[in-house]
Scaffold this active site. Structure first.
Site, PDB file in Angstrom:
ATOM      1  N   HIS A  89       0.796  10.236  -3.414  1.00 48.48           N
ATOM      2  CA  HIS A  89       0.862   8.872  -2.872  1.00 48.48           C
ATOM      3  C   HIS A  89      -0.286   7.989  -3.347  1.00 48.48           C
ATOM      4  O   HIS A  89      -0.236   6.772  -3.196  1.00 48.48           O
ATOM      5  CB  HIS A  89       0.869   8.940  -1.340  1.00 48.48           C
ATOM      6  CG  HIS A  89       2.132   9.527  -0.794  1.00 48.48           C
ATOM      7  ND1 HIS A  89       3.141   8.767  -0.255  1.00 48.48           N
ATOM      8  CD2 HIS A  89       2.583  10.803  -0.767  1.00 48.48           C
ATOM      9  CE1 HIS A  89       4.138   9.543   0.107  1.00 48.48           C
ATOM     10  NE2 HIS A  89       3.825  10.793  -0.191  1.00 48.48           N
ATOM     11  N   ASP A 120      -4.960   0.988  -5.022  1.00 49.00           N
ATOM     12  CA  ASP A 120      -3.999   1.487  -4.038  1.00 49.00           C
ATOM     13  C   ASP A 120      -2.849   2.151  -4.782  1.00 49.00           C
ATOM     14  O   ASP A 120      -2.357   1.579  -5.769  1.00 49.00           O
ATOM     15  CB  ASP A 120      -3.457   0.300  -3.215  1.00 49.00           C
ATOM     16  CG  ASP A 120      -3.197   0.666  -1.768  1.00 49.00           C
ATOM     17  OD1 ASP A 120      -2.912   1.841  -1.500  1.00 49.00           O
ATOM     18  OD2 ASP A 120      -3.274  -0.233  -0.904  1.00 49.00           O
TER      19      ASP A 120
HETATM   20  P1  ADQ Z   1      -1.826   3.858   3.182  1.00 47.14           P
HETATM   21  O1  ADQ Z   1      -3.128   3.895   2.477  1.00 47.14           O
HETATM   22  O2  ADQ Z   1      -1.871   4.135   4.631  1.00 47.14           O
HETATM   23  O3  ADQ Z   1      -0.748   4.810   2.484  1.00 47.14           O
HETATM   24  P2  ADQ Z   1       0.057   1.492   2.968  1.00 47.14           P
HETATM   25  O4  ADQ Z   1       1.001   1.761   1.871  1.00 47.14           O
HETATM   26  O5  ADQ Z   1      -0.362   0.072   3.047  1.00 47.14           O
HETATM   27  O6  ADQ Z   1      -1.279   2.344   2.912  1.00 47.14           O
HETATM   28  O7  ADQ Z   1       0.776   1.872   4.314  1.00 47.14           O
HETATM   29  C1  ADQ Z   1       0.206   1.576   5.543  1.00 47.14           C
HETATM   30  C2  ADQ Z   1       1.284   1.626   6.623  1.00 47.14           C
HETATM   31  O8  ADQ Z   1       0.630   1.661   7.880  1.00 47.14           O
HETATM   32  C3  ADQ Z   1       2.194   0.414   6.596  1.00 47.14           C
HETATM   33  O9  ADQ Z   1       3.496   0.819   6.868  1.00 47.14           O
HETATM   34  C4  ADQ Z   1       1.625  -0.447   7.713  1.00 47.14           C
HETATM   35  O10 ADQ Z   1       2.566  -1.243   8.372  1.00 47.14           O
HETATM   36  C5  ADQ Z   1       1.086   0.593   8.674  1.00 47.14           C
HETATM   37  N1  ADQ Z   1      -0.039  -0.001   9.414  1.00 47.14           N
HETATM   38  C6  ADQ Z   1      -1.236  -0.346   8.931  1.00 47.14           C
HETATM   39  N2  ADQ Z   1      -1.989  -0.922   9.889  1.00 47.14           N
HETATM   40  C7  ADQ Z   1      -1.236  -0.933  11.000  1.00 47.14           C
HETATM   41  C8  ADQ Z   1      -1.444  -1.388  12.336  1.00 47.14           C
HETATM   42  N3  ADQ Z   1      -2.563  -1.964  12.716  1.00 47.14           N
HETATM   43  N4  ADQ Z   1      -0.439  -1.240  13.197  1.00 47.14           N
HETATM   44  C9  ADQ Z   1       0.710  -0.670  12.815  1.00 47.14           C
HETATM   45  N5  ADQ Z   1       0.962  -0.225  11.596  1.00 47.14           N
HETATM   46  C10 ADQ Z   1       0.004  -0.339  10.691  1.00 47.14           C
HETATM   47  C11 ADQ Z   1      -0.752   5.715   1.376  1.00 47.14           C
HETATM   48  C12 ADQ Z   1      -1.254   5.149   0.039  1.00 47.14           C
HETATM   49  C13 ADQ Z   1      -0.493   3.891  -0.338  1.00 47.14           C
HETATM   50  C14 ADQ Z   1       1.004   4.179  -0.364  1.00 47.14           C
HETATM   51  C15 ADQ Z   1       1.442   4.882   0.910  1.00 47.14           C
HETATM   52  C16 ADQ Z   1       2.890   5.356   0.819  1.00 47.14           C
HETATM   53  O11 ADQ Z   1      -2.651   4.895   0.106  1.00 47.14           O
HETATM   54  O12 ADQ Z   1      -0.904   3.398  -1.603  1.00 47.14           O
HETATM   55  O13 ADQ Z   1       1.718   2.963  -0.482  1.00 47.14           O
HETATM   56  O14 ADQ Z   1       0.641   6.028   1.188  1.00 47.14           O
HETATM   57  O15 ADQ Z   1       3.065   6.163  -0.297  1.00 47.14           O
END
Ligand code: ADQ
Length: 470
Positions: free
Chosen positions: A158, A366
């Site tokens: 990921h 990211d």
């Molecule tokens: P993350 O680093 O966690 O994931 P991201 O892809 O942005 O990053 O996903 C975060 C998720 O958490 C989103 O669905 C978001 O809505 C949720 N989230 C964040 N803050 C929140 C809050 N305050 N309340 C509720 N929900 C919240 C890792 C990798 C990424 C990759 C994903 C999936 O770092 O690059 O996109 O895995 O593969």
């Protein structure tokens, strides 16, 4: 029909869409995948036990079977807080300045991967497909092979994959990468990370990459490909149109009294570029006094990995920065940055996205970034907001109609904020229409189908997995 066995560090028991608390990108993606495939999700419970027993806790929730084990404190310290989050995570996000190399971390990582292999092995039938996730479990496949497992096994990473010049700073990097070649399919988020991985195989291991992305290693054929992850589009848009979302939208709108909203939603992590984002917004306020009192930045950032010092550090930095910026620009009736350290139910989050004129998604690095996709999915097509997206997020490769920025350049981000806040409706609609099409078509279902298809089929011709699946 083959079952799907998903293995990841943490198992997140599925929650209903309106339930409280944050679910990470991985959890959200996998629950939708598992609901449609009979199968099991195996991983660490997140709980600590005095001494490791290997006891499996099996549960069934909302159509998904989970099997979890508890880990002992030394495991958590060396494997999770150590090698995974103090060595591999910073290295894979190009932060060798934060990367720690400690022999105990490496040993703990291997020990826990072996514990995972021993515990999950009895759950796997001969014709199951095994899908391992992320940087915590890179050598798991090779440990299962050592136990004689011949099933088809895939790994999806990921995070980014770092350039070879950075990766070779990791002691025993050869051993780590070699262990990954026990999988049949190795998936990355983008062509860029894939390219770095293939470059390593060629330059450091002298392997030849076929035109089809297949590599031969020790008599086996392995395929490495990009499978960009998406969001659960259907679930998310339904949530965005729910009464909970409408209420969250209205409350937020009322609270800003006519000001425009820029929204950031990120786990509290140094890779997300929050400090740079706050400073860029501060630059925007300083450079555009006539617009400054008309815009508010809402940053939602639930804490994560709080046991790791660099995460405590970023939390302190951001609190200080918010204080400084608000101190410099606030007046009695206006605070420019609202900084909130908590998770929100997904429907409320969708309402917040919809209320925001600008989505500010500016990670320094990211793997993909699902927030960018959620922001687009939550917009009203007739009056959509504008997405500002870091060129260093994997998502930028699919989302060229966003306003792409260099998050290190305060000027660039500040000017782009101005552009976004003043963008005419026709351009907003045109950009959003194209972005929405890709977020809708390349959703999590598409991602899972593509990966499982590669895992199920034999993109590199014959190998041991075919008999088991016949
Ligand atoms: P993350 O680093 O966690 O994931 P991201 O892809 O942005 O990053 O996903 C975060 C998720 O958490 C989103 O669905 C978001 O809505 C949720 N989230 C964040 N803050 C929140 C809050 N305050 N309340 C509720 N929900 C919240 C890792 C990798 C990424 C990759 C994903 C999936 O770092 O690059 O996109 O895995 O593969």
């Amino acid at each position: 029909m083959s079952r799907l066995i998903v293995i990841s560090n943490r198992v997140s028991v599925p929650k209903a869409a309106g339930a409280a608390g944050a679910q990470g990108g991985l959890a959200v993606a996998l629950n939708s995948a598992l609901r449609e495939n009979r199968g099991i999700w195996f991983g660490w419970s997140g709980q600590e036990t005095e001494e490791f027993t290997g006891h499996l806790d099996m549960q069934r929730n909302d159509g998904v079977t989970t099997a979890t084990i508890d880990l002992e404190p030394q495991d958590i310290e060396e494997y999770y807080n150590g090698y995974a989050n103090r060595t591999l995570w910073p290295l894979f996000h190009y932060r060798i300045d934060l990367t720690e190399y400690d022999r105990n971390f490496g040993e703990g990582y291997e020990r826990v991967n072996r514990r995972f292999a021993d515990s999950v092995r009895p759950l796997i039938d001969q014709d199951d497909l095994v899908w391992v996730h992320d940087y915590h479990l890179l050598p798991l496949g090779s440990m299962l092979r050592t136990q004689g497992m011949k099933n088809r096994m895939g790994l999806f990473l990921h995070t980014p994959w770092p350039p070879t010049r950075l990766l070779v700073s990791l002691p025993f990097h050869e051993r780590l990468v070699e262990s990954m070649l026990a999988y049949d399919v190795i998936g990355f988020q983008t062509e860029e990370w894939l390219g770095s991985f293939l470059h390593y195989l060629e330059k450091e291991m002298g392997l030849e990459i076929g035109a089809d992305g297949c590599v031969e290693y020790q008599g086996r054929r392995i395929v490495a490909r990009a499978f960009p992850i998406g969001i659960d589009f259907a679930e998310f848009t339904e949530g965005a149109n729910s009464p909970e979302a409408a209420e969250a939208h209205d409350k937020l709108k009322a609270s800003v009294r006519g000001r425009k909203i820029l929204i950031g939603v990120d786990r509290l992590d140094y890779s997300k570029g929050l400090g740079e984002r706050f400073e860029s917004f501060s630059r925007f306020l300083a450079d555009n006094p006539e617009e400054a009192s008309k815009a508010v930045l809402l940053q939602i950032a639930p804490p994560s990995r709080g046991d790791v010092a660099s995460y405590q550090q970023i939390r302190e930095d951001l609190e200080r920065k918010t204080g400084h910026i608000n101190g410099a620009h606030a007046d009695v009736a206006f605070v420019p940055i609202r900084y909130v350290n908590r998770g929100y139910p997904r429907r409320q989050l969708a309402g917040f996205y919809r209320a925001a004129e600008v989505g500010l998604v500016t990670p320094l690095r990211d793997g993909m970034n699902l927030v960018a996709k959620e922001y687009v999915a939550a917009q009203k097509p007739d009056n959509p907001g504008v997405l500002i997206l870091s060129q260093f997020a994997g998502a930028a490769l699919q989302m060229e109609d966003a306003l792409l920025v260099n998050p290190h350049s305060l000027e660039h981000v500040s000017e782009t904020i101005k552009l976004a806040l003043n963008m005419p409706i026709a351009e907003r609609r045109a950009r959003h229409e194209k972005l929405l099409a890709s977020v809708r078509d390349e959703d999590v279902v598409h991602w899972r189908e593509q990966f499982v298809k590669a895992l199920f089929g034999s993109p590199c011709g014959t190998d041991h997995g075919e008999d088991a699946l016949a």
